[in-house]
Design a protein around this motif. Structure first.
Motif, short mmCIF file in Angstrom:
data_model
loop_
_atom_site.label_atom_id
_atom_site.label_comp_id
_atom_site.label_asym_id
_atom_site.label_seq_id
_atom_site.Cartn_x
_atom_site.Cartn_y
_atom_site.Cartn_z
N UNK A 144 0.85 -1.18 0.00
CA UNK A 144 0.00 0.00 0.00
C UNK A 144 0.89 1.24 0.00
N UNK A 145 0.30 2.37 -0.33
CA UNK A 145 1.00 3.64 -0.22
C UNK A 145 1.42 4.29 -1.52
N UNK A 146 1.20 3.63 -2.64
CA UNK A 146 1.55 4.25 -3.91
C UNK A 146 0.60 5.39 -4.25
N UNK A 147 0.93 6.10 -5.32
CA UNK A 147 0.07 7.19 -5.75
C UNK A 147 0.78 8.14 -6.67
N UNK A 159 6.65 9.89 -0.66
CA UNK A 159 5.65 8.83 -0.47
C UNK A 159 6.24 7.78 0.44
N UNK A 160 5.37 7.08 1.13
CA UNK A 160 5.81 5.97 1.96
C UNK A 160 5.04 4.71 1.56
N UNK A 219 6.31 -6.34 8.57
CA UNK A 219 6.02 -5.26 7.62
C UNK A 219 7.32 -4.56 7.25
N UNK A 220 7.45 -4.24 5.96
CA UNK A 220 8.58 -3.48 5.48
C UNK A 220 8.07 -2.18 4.88
N UNK A 221 8.85 -1.13 5.04
CA UNK A 221 8.46 0.20 4.57
C UNK A 221 9.53 0.73 3.62
N UNK A 222 9.11 1.61 2.74
CA UNK A 222 10.04 2.33 1.89
C UNK A 222 9.64 3.80 1.91
#
Length: 115
Positions: A7-10, A18-19, A77-80
């Motif tokens: 999730x988190x695209x856009x 963005x995250x 969970x991994x984040x970018x």
């Protein structure tokens, strides 16, 4: 079996942030590597960043200093975190998990950076 949900695209303007998040579920072992790939139209999929369960990271040169990968092992969970985004960062971003001899992919999330 392991499932990955991103999730988190856009859509964001150049210079913005963005995250992305990727939550893993299923039969997950304690020692895993998680990471993010991306694929732009007409280009090969490339590794953007990855992180081990102990927190060691590596990045592709083009995102060093702008992107940060992190993970919450308790949440699998991994984040970018993506800062100072550029139009050339536009791509579908895929989460990947490696454990033992297997690897798993998420469905991908679109990131579009307008100039």
């Amino acid at each position: 079996q392991v499932q990955l949900v991103e999730s988190g695209g856009g859509l964001v303007q150049a210079g913005g942030s963005l995250r992305l998040s990727c939550a893993a579920s299923g039969n997950i072992f304690s020692i895993t590597v998680m990471g993010w790939y991306r694929q732009a139209p007409g280009k090969q999929r490339e590794l953007v960043a990855r992180i081990t369960s102990s927190g060691s990271t590596n990045y592709v040169d083009s995102v060093k200093g702008r992107f940060t990968i992190s993970r919450d092992n308790a949440k699998n969970t991994v984040y970018l975190q993506m800062n100072s985004l550029k139009p050339e960062d536009t791509a579908v971003y895929y989460c990947k998990l490696w454990q033992r001899l297997d690897d798993y992919w998420g469905q991908g999330t679109q990131v579009t950076v307008s100039s």
